[in-house]
Motif scaffolding. Sequence first.
Motif, PDB file in Angstrom:
ATOM      1  N   GLN E 185       0.829  -0.906  -0.300  1.00  0.00           N
ATOM      2  CA  GLN E 185      -0.075  -0.021   0.145  1.00  0.00           C
ATOM      3  C   GLN E 185       0.227   0.927   0.145  1.00  0.00           C
ATOM      4  OE1 GLN E 185      -2.756  -0.261   3.578  1.00  0.00           O
ATOM      5  NE2 GLN E 185      -3.777  -2.006   3.079  1.00  0.00           N
ATOM      6  N   ASN E 188       2.779   1.233  -3.071  1.00  0.00           N
ATOM      7  CA  ASN E 188       1.641   2.438  -4.112  1.00  0.00           C
ATOM      8  C   ASN E 188       1.192   3.753  -3.988  1.00  0.00           C
ATOM      9  OD1 ASN E 188       1.979  -0.209  -5.497  1.00  0.00           O
ATOM     10  ND2 ASN E 188      -0.132  -0.551  -4.161  1.00  0.00           N
ATOM     11  N   GLU E 191       4.568   5.912  -5.396  1.00  0.00           N
ATOM     12  CA  GLU E 191       4.261   5.991  -6.201  1.00  0.00           C
ATOM     13  C   GLU E 191       3.039   7.347  -7.615  1.00  0.00           C
ATOM     14  OE1 GLU E 191       6.095   4.772  -8.955  1.00  0.00           O
ATOM     15  OE2 GLU E 191       7.283   3.051  -8.332  1.00  0.00           O
ATOM     16  N   ASP E 192       1.859   6.771  -5.864  1.00  0.00           N
ATOM     17  CA  ASP E 192       1.005   7.856  -6.726  1.00  0.00           C
ATOM     18  C   ASP E 192       1.100   9.411  -6.681  1.00  0.00           C
ATOM     19  OD1 ASP E 192      -0.567   5.655  -7.968  1.00  0.00           O
ATOM     20  OD2 ASP E 192      -1.952   5.991  -5.250  1.00  0.00           O
ATOM     21  N   LYS E 194       3.561  10.574  -6.230  1.00  0.00           N
ATOM     22  CA  LYS E 194       4.848  10.908  -7.321  1.00  0.00           C
ATOM     23  C   LYS E 194       4.246  11.054  -8.861  1.00  0.00           C
ATOM     24  CE  LYS E 194       8.776   9.022  -9.060  1.00  0.00           C
ATOM     25  NZ  LYS E 194       9.530   7.346  -9.886  1.00  0.00           N
TER      26      LYS E 194
END
Lengths: 316, 291, 326, 488, 319
Positions: E185, E188, E191-192, E194
């Motif tokens: 989580q 992720n 990454e989101d 970013k």
Amino acid sequence: MSRVLTSLSRRAAHLLAVLLLVTMAGTVLVNLMPGDPAITILGPTATPEQIAAFNAAHGYDQSLPVQYLQWLGGALTGDLGTSVHSDKPVVDALLERLPVTLELTVLALLLSLAAAVPMAVVAASRENSVFDRVLSKAASGLLSIPTFVLGVVLVYVLGVASGLLPVAGWAPLSAGLGENLRYVVLPVLALALAEFPSFYRLVRSDVVSTLQTDFVRTATVRGLPRWYILVRHVLRPSSLSLVTVGAVTFGRLLAGSIVVESLFGLPGLGNLALQSVPGKDIPMIQGIVVLVALAYVLINAVVDTSYAILDPRMRT
Amino acid sequence: MTAIAEAPAAAESGLDRATRAARRGRIAYLLSVGWIGLLLLLAAAADVVSPADPGAPAGPPRLPAFADLGHLLGTDSIGRDVLSRLVHGIRISLVVGLGATAIAVVLGVLCGLLAAYFRGWVETVVNLLTDTMLSFPPLLVLLALAAVLTPGVPTLLLSLGLLFTPTFARLTRAAAMAQMQRDYIAAARSLGASRSRIIFRELLPNSLRPVISYSVVVVALVIVIEGSLSFLGVGVPPPAPSWGAMIASAKDQLHLAPYLMAPPALMIVCTVLAFNTIGDHLRRRISGGSA
Amino acid sequence: MSDRSTPVLEVRDARCAIPTSRGDVIALGGVDLSLARGEVLGLVGESGSGKSTLAKFVIGATPASARTSGEVLLNGTELTALPPERARKLRGRYIGTVFQDPMMALNPVVPIGRQISEAPRFVLGLSARERRDLAVELLEQVGIPEPASRLKHYPHQFSGGMRQRITIAMALACSPDVLIADEATTALDVTVQRQILDLLDKLVEERSLATILVSHDLAVIAGRTHTTAVMYAGRIVEYGPTAEVFESPRHPYTRSLLAAVPRTDAPPHTRLRTIPGAAADLTALGAGCSFAPRCELATPVCRQDFPQPRGDAHWARCIHSGERAA
Amino acid sequence: GAEGETASDREARIVLGVDAVRGLDPARLFNLTPSGDANRMAAIYGLLFWMDSATGEVRPQLGASLRHNGVGDEWVMRLRPDVRFTDGTPLNAEAVKFNYERIKDPATASPLADLLDGVTVRTTGEYELTLELAEPNLAFDKILATNLTFIASPTAIRTDPDFAHNPVGAGPFKLAEWVEDYRMTLVRNDDYFRQGEPALDKITFLTLKDPVQRINMVATGQADAAVPGSELSFIEAARSDGLDITAADAGGGVMLMFNTTRAPFDDVRARRAVQLALDLDDMASVIDPGARASSSLYGPASPYHSEDGLPASDAERAQMLFDELAGEGKPVEFTVSLGSSGFFVRTGEYLQSRLQQFSGVRVEIETLDNAMIDQKVFSQRDFQLSVQIVHVSDPEPNLSKLLSSGGQTNYPGYSNPDLDRALQAGRTATSAEARKEAYATVERIVAEEVPVLLVRNQKPYTVHSPSLQGLTLQGDGSLLYDRLRVTR
Amino acid sequence: MMTLLEVDRLVKRYKVPGGVVNAVSDVSFTLDEGATLSLVGESGCGKSTTGRALLGIPGPDGGSIRLDGVDLARARPSEVAEARRKIQMIFQDARASLNPRRRVKDLVAEGLVIAGMAREEIHRRVDEVLVAVGLDPDQVGDRRADEFSGGQCQRVAIARAMVMRPKILVCDEPVASLDVSVQAQVVNLLEDMKQEYGLSLLFISHDLAVVRSISDHVAVMYLGRIVEIGDAERVYTRPLHPYTRALLDSVPVPDPQRPSRGKALGGELPSPMNPPTGCPFRTRCPLAHERCASETPRLRQVADGQRVACHVAADGTAA
Ligand SMILES: Nc1ncnc2c1ncn2[C@@H]1O[C@H](COP(=O)(O)OP(=O)(O)OP(=O)(O)O)[C@@H](O)[C@H]1O
Ligand SMILES: Nc1ncnc2c1ncn2[C@@H]1O[C@H](COP(=O)(O)OP(=O)(O)OP(=O)(O)O)[C@@H](O)[C@H]1O
Ligand SMILES: [Mg+2]
Ligand SMILES: [Mg+2]
């Protein structure tokens, strides 16, 4: 090696500074205190001229910094001056009184530790048991009884009512160990009882938390007997704060327990202070201050060393 | 889902012991809070609740407790109503106990925080001062201050407060130094927080745990010491009734009326026990809360 | 366990409830296990699933406040029926334990030589000489160079990996039949972890120790164990030979777990699979499958009864075992 | 460790409350109370002459005789030829003269100098002195027997700068060891002039602050005698424990000292109001159960004793006076300055609680340690009301010092020519009648003017075990040591 | 792509009882806008120290840091403060980096409060960022950090950093103590972030699997130095430094069928207080020879986008 030396010399400088500050504060405080040494010595009928002469003779007409520097000069050569009251060297008086207070202090400390540590360990290892609860409440209760009441009660129970022990006075070691001990019991008991609760509480809470550490749990799982775990694995890690508090207590008791010494009429430092302070025996008070501060400083050095003994992580 | 309830008896008694202890702890805590609350209430309403003027003679001297319903707790060595004096004594004993502790906590915590935050010469100075104060015979401080200022509650607050300051400074410094290692301090710094913000918003609240639990003990100590001081003539001047002074005066007539000691002594014992219980509870709460 | 001899260790219906301010935490909800000589059992599951509690249950170190039931059989002796003192001695004799944090498991103020040899003193009754020799031998076995000269050293004088070796030596001191390693390598670096795991492998092999290897690191379990038990919310939800469990997981939880692990062979910036929802609240477990609230396959039936194991050598407590999510 | 060894027949241990702070120099004698210096000095220096505590009669001990010329302005003192100081030098007329001249010398700063003001000392023989007084004083023998009775070896004084701590006298005992504020050990003076005396080999004085503990020590056999605290209830308790009490039937006792030079007590009405306001019988029974208020300044055995010398209380009149003063803008508001021991504090609190029942009165309490009492009350006279204990075995010298204008212990600062005259008359009266008359006048003036208020009689007591015998009290209540015996 | 951060020859020492720890020596790297650089290596190799030096907690003892064109050592204090706001950090132990006595809302808002932003604006941004990290502001806003699980603490820490709208986020072991599912989580989420904010990441971790999944570039540290740095793809598939190789070999793979590769690394990490002479890795290096003891290898370009500090590997002999 040089690192050790630097840290040692830094420590020494700190302690020296403490000594200087303490004696300076001593000079100021003594002068702030009420009462006039001249009147205590010459009596209330002394005329102002006589008082002025007395003050001039003893240097009390000088400014505070000058008085302090003069005193310091003497102190550095081991001369703490002469008692205003007895005209005897302060050093002699201190050396005469120190053994008594020292014996009281050491015995009281040992006694209260000897009682507090095992009781605390047992109580902690049976947290919340009846034993633990009763003892912990008793310790709190003891904490709230003033020493002067404790002393009086002890005198009645063990001295007057039973006639077991002398109610007051002192026999030096030179009078024989047995005799000395007979006199020492009551005051030591009074002091030890007064110190017991804080030691007890401290050790108990330390042991409770040490018992929760992983290494104690591991030791239990490995099938080691309970007593061995308590003695070998619990007690030593729990003794660091005890050493700290014990040292502070030692210093405090060495300053003389005024209540106990005056109740039992002991020729110790506390009684000396009690006589010197209201009598404004300035050199004597200064002497006591230095002695106590020196003791404190030495004790601190000992504590630092014992940390290293108790906790190998502090070595190097 | 059956089963767990059918645990063997031996194990159950273990749980019972634990819950019983917890329940007892809670009851003791509630009782203690209740006791302190009651004291505060009585102190506030002392003039209304106390049956007699605490400074005026109310009857024959040295009446034992319960001997005369007019003087429920008896009369003291010069015939003043003990109950009234106890009730009025709450003010002095609590004010001195709490006040001196508060002073010591404020000063000590401040010094400790500054030492831990700045290290360097600030720490050196704080260490020097605390060591100096600790190595000074306390009697001298008390007598000198009582002499310079007149004996009384404010003087006691100041001198007893100063007396306990170094201990709190040390406690706080140790706790704060441990906190300084923690990353939330670094985090605040990286956000550009000012020194005072870090010291008072971040460091302070997290360094208080040992202070709180020890301060409770100090409140008790101060209440007791205040009593010993009247013996040196530097306590609260008479006729103000403080519990300690009442014990001291009862001690002088121990041979005549030993029972005079009981009411003030019990008062101190109960209060000290209450403070200790609350302190233990707080300590448990705080150490349970964050680890 | 089929091809191995009689079980050394058996756990039957282990249950453990720990009272807390929010209510009882059901840390173990009925666990059965059996372990043969030389067998390495991996215990995986997310944090709080009860792995450590199970290990503690076996060694009799559940928190004092905990309520427990169930049996532990060691070489056929039912420990839970013995007087506590006796059980503790037996455990000390036949079960060795290695915990997660070697610094915490070692007493900082006692020299390591003594810590290694104290159990043999009380459990085996060895003499001082024998104990010393034993300690040297053990340290040598776990790969501490110049062991004789290090007996007097304190834990802080060793690096993390060496400390863990020392705790392993301590665990082996009484030549136990069972070794329990609870997250024994979690606190260590990968290279050191590798060394320690290799060492454990070697020792298990040499002494044919029955071993429980507890870890939440699936990769560690995958490479080092014969059998794997996956725990969720205080129960074993899947059990079987390690290869099979990882190859063809039957329980949806095991599958999700495996999917969430990032792989070094996957391309960068691959989105990782997560398990929706929050970990089960052990104070408020319903009657049904405790994974149901987070399970993509859950059906109303799942919420009624906790499923019984399905399968024999490789089983899972899931009525959907074998099915795959769309 | 004297008190550590088992008690013997030839040894007595006596517990006192305070040590001799200023050493044991007779010229520096200030604290004459039995608990203070007097007892120690009596043992070491002996007494030239002594005054019977009960009767006020003066008798010789080391001296031979003391006679006046009929008017009282010339006194002839004869000494024994066989008395020697323990350093071997003779106690002769020169020695006495030396001591007295030393007291008179301003350089000595002796608190006793006042007593020898205007007195010329001449040696009229090896063992005879003539003392010429500036004005007649028939009670000079009493002054001499109480304040000027300790004679030290002139040689020792001249040669030893620390003489006060190495006293050399001609008394029954000599100093062996002195641990200040703790213990003083005296051993028998084998050359004591009277053959076979003293009966004891050794006397140990112990200092113990706590009055209860002093009695405890006697009660448990750790000590033979103690000078107890000021509380009668202790003494009664000791008596019921089987201890013996020796007391001098002296007059005087606990007195309120009004500072008559300061408001509010510069106004006689304020003083009288306080006197009327206090029920002294109640006060005695509250503060010290067993004690009684005194009807006279003089003790019951004294020829001057009267049954109604001092007025009774009258609350109404007291309130009237308080109101009157308040009406004039001079409310009776004052601070009581007293010692910090329980007894004094209780007295202060009693005064406060009782007097504040009257409207227009406010009392505050200030507790002081001994040094502060010395400084504030005695030296600077910076107080309004204080409480002190003054024993009056005979009006001379204590009452005179207390009440005559400029008297040495006239802390009230009271000055009244009539009173001075009456005291003078008492001193110089040749007939017992005239003297009685004079002292009745003194008592009447004190009752009317209330410079001091005697709140209750307070005898000098010694508590001792029955085995200690031969206790004779002299002066203000210290012992005669050559007669002390122990029979176990 | 624009270079956002340039670190050149960074040095950081700690004074400790017993001597000086050379925590970071001579570390240089650059970080491009929108890229992720990972620092990997064993415990104590100086990863956190490097990350923290960027934020000045504490600042470096040597070398230079150029952030968005501003040289942090030279610029005026106000400029430095301004530049520093562009770089935020998530600390290694998220829980310890949150003041346990403060409410989540206040924790997240703190940076904005210090920056002197208006109350309503702060409120808005805090709520927004809490939603963005997957926390419900109404539910968690008034709770204190010590009531949260590790994963939630991590989210709060991310929120606190993101609320400042930084250009660079330093993540110090953000997933080390988390369960795999929670770890996923968080990864992720990063990454989101970013994607959404055009963030650059400096990602510190010893978990090579996670690093692989998140980074564009990887720098491998050993004993305070970077021993290998390059494109993630290259470093993972063609590790040149013997240490990198040993590290990759040691990573357990969740696959019972895959036999472990290569030989385990022997020995222990040397003490950073007296590191070995020459190459710091030589005491454990299977390839070490005399030269390694006398000469410290410098980072050298060996392939496109891959530099390594090794005398041996640079020749390609070990490949
Ligand atoms: N002493 C305790 N008091 C209260 N609850 C506890 C205690 N010990 C464990 N628990 C609870 O029991 C449950 C199981 O904990 P356990 O430590 O066995 O999990 P675990 O699988 O070992 O987790 P981890 O991977 O984090 O070590 C958890 O919910 C935990 O919070
Ligand atoms: N505040 C400090 N004081 C003294 N030494 C420190 C301090 N912080 C770090 N060190 C030392 O500096 C070295 C590098 O530490 P750092 O925390 O940067 O390592 P790391 O790579 O982040 O390790 P980990 O993986 O354990 O977090 C270590 O040897 C460490 O002991
Ligand atoms: Mg666990
Ligand atoms: Mg780090």
